[in-house]
Design a protein around this motif. Sequence first.
Motif, PDB file in Angstrom:
ATOM      1  N   UNK A  85      60.622 -26.910   2.270  1.00 52.92           N
ATOM      2  CA  UNK A  85      61.372 -25.875   2.675  1.00 52.92           C
ATOM      3  C   UNK A  85      60.176 -24.572   3.182  1.00 52.92           C
ATOM      4  N   UNK A  86      60.954 -23.485   3.332  1.00 61.33           N
ATOM      5  CA  UNK A  86      60.066 -22.178   3.899  1.00 61.33           C
ATOM      6  C   UNK A  86      60.578 -20.938   2.964  1.00 61.33           C
ATOM      7  N   UNK A  87      59.925 -20.124   2.456  1.00 58.01           N
ATOM      8  CA  UNK A  87      60.014 -18.987   1.780  1.00 58.01           C
ATOM      9  C   UNK A  87      59.714 -17.673   2.711  1.00 58.01           C
ATOM     10  N   UNK A  88      60.427 -16.592   2.615  1.00 62.13           N
ATOM     11  CA  UNK A  88      60.116 -15.690   3.428  1.00 62.13           C
ATOM     12  C   UNK A  88      60.395 -14.200   2.451  1.00 62.13           C
ATOM     13  N   UNK A  89      59.519 -13.313   3.057  1.00 61.98           N
ATOM     14  CA  UNK A  89      59.826 -11.941   2.523  1.00 61.98           C
ATOM     15  C   UNK A  89      61.162 -11.328   2.627  1.00 61.98           C
ATOM     16  N   UNK A 124      54.065 -13.094   6.055  1.00 58.02           N
ATOM     17  CA  UNK A 124      55.642 -12.823   5.972  1.00 58.02           C
ATOM     18  C   UNK A 124      56.139 -14.145   5.522  1.00 58.02           C
ATOM     19  N   UNK A 125      55.569 -15.115   5.435  1.00 59.57           N
ATOM     20  CA  UNK A 125      56.307 -16.406   5.071  1.00 59.57           C
ATOM     21  C   UNK A 125      55.222 -17.736   4.483  1.00 59.57           C
ATOM     22  N   UNK A 126      56.079 -18.405   3.905  1.00 60.60           N
ATOM     23  CA  UNK A 126      54.795 -19.799   3.503  1.00 60.60           C
ATOM     24  C   UNK A 126      55.554 -20.765   3.458  1.00 60.60           C
ATOM     25  N   UNK A 127      55.150 -21.908   3.922  1.00 63.23           N
ATOM     26  CA  UNK A 127      55.774 -23.185   4.041  1.00 63.23           C
ATOM     27  C   UNK A 127      55.489 -24.086   3.134  1.00 63.23           C
ATOM     28  N   UNK A 128      56.101 -25.360   3.058  1.00 60.24           N
ATOM     29  CA  UNK A 128      55.882 -26.560   2.044  1.00 60.24           C
ATOM     30  C   UNK A 128      54.388 -26.900   2.403  1.00 60.24           C
ATOM     31  N   UNK A 129      53.843 -27.212   0.851  1.00 59.91           N
ATOM     32  CA  UNK A 129      52.344 -27.503   1.103  1.00 59.91           C
ATOM     33  C   UNK A 129      51.400 -26.419   0.522  1.00 59.91           C
ATOM     34  N   UNK A 130      51.974 -25.274   0.794  1.00 59.40           N
ATOM     35  CA  UNK A 130      51.181 -24.026   0.551  1.00 59.40           C
ATOM     36  C   UNK A 130      51.116 -23.644  -0.969  1.00 59.40           C
ATOM     37  N   UNK A 131      49.920 -23.451  -1.504  1.00 56.87           N
ATOM     38  CA  UNK A 131      49.821 -22.915  -2.643  1.00 56.87           C
ATOM     39  C   UNK A 131      49.896 -21.162  -2.623  1.00 56.87           C
TER      40      UNK A 131
END
Length: 421
Positions: free
Chosen positions: A238-242, A268-275
């Motif tokens: 998924x994705x996470x946002x501020x 402002x946001x980060x997606x799957x695979x990001x540390x």
Amino acid sequence: MGRLLYELGHVDEKTRVANERGSNKVGKGSFSWAWGLDETTEERERGITMDIALQSLTTPHRQITILDAPGHKDFIPNMISGASQADCALLVVDAATGEFEAGFDRGGQTREHILLVRSLGVSQVIVAVNKLDQVNWAESRYEEICRLLRTFLSQSGFQSSKTGFVPVAAMLGVNLVDRSSQGPPALTSWYKGPTLVDLLDKLEPPARDIESPLRIPISNVFKGQSSGIGVSGRICGGIVQVGERVRVLPGDETAVVRSIEVDEINVPWATAGSNATLYLVSIDPVYLAVGSILCPPWNLVPLATAFSARIIVFDIQVPITAGASIELFHHSRDVPATLSRLVATTDRASGSVVKRNPRVLSRGTSAEVEITLRAGTLSAPSATARPIPLEPFSVNKDMGRILVRRSGETIAAGIVLNVIA
């Protein structure tokens, strides 16, 4: 890794000199490059990596996040925590006579680390054969190590097309970044292949599962510099946002994402695979712990105290029996558990049932089992086990991988099939 970061400009000269002086002062001069990632006092005094260190580097075509994991057997749980966040592996082996054999022989850490990273979903590996200068750049020694490791990597499930080998002498900076420092004629006379950075630059970025619900296993919790509490981990889906509200499992608490950092840059946001590092507000820090999962309030991760799994048994001495006490690892969480039932042994290739209700599981066996969590104390056997958040492998691959250890040894790895309770 410290020398590689220096060669790529991620460690400045002032820091290098300070690390060199500091390591000499405590009698650990040969560990000065390791101080670039081993930053705690205890790590530096003991001369070993104990926890996960996070850094990033840039090659011509790749932005790479490094998770420097411990190699010592006493810190395997931390190594598992780091490996569970990885896409690819860089295995550094010592070419010195006797040193490689100590790690590769039965029970050695080289073998266990290869099995662990493959079991946790890593499919690409680069092997850096280090300290070749100590064996006079002998081609025969390099080829011997490559031959042994190629066979074992293949047996562990790595495809030959996704493995790479490179000879290096990290302390001297030989064959790390460019040809100009490739080394003495004793090496260049027989090695014409890529440098370590060349191989890193050719790693294939895996596909990211951005369409599935948000899943973030927490690998670290710390106090933010201003307001809020910081948590870090690899986004498994998924994705996470501020500004987004997230649920913390296990538990009933929610938090609001105040800011997000990826590679120390505010985004402002980060997606799957990001540390990623998330700074959370509107929650008491007591409800945040390593091993907890962040997810959307409307799409929760199932909580389990019992589940079925398909496992592969490693090269063990003592067979596994029903009722065996084990230590279960899932991302950064490890909990006591019991192999409550041996359902069936299965064919490793097809997955079809070979034998139902086997008495024991021996080395190399593939099997379907049921695992039940135990309470964390032996003094209160009637206490109920706390459930942990996990999902079937068919729903989310990263959330469905487990490792099984017993008496300080990794004995099996597998995937979650179904949550029973």
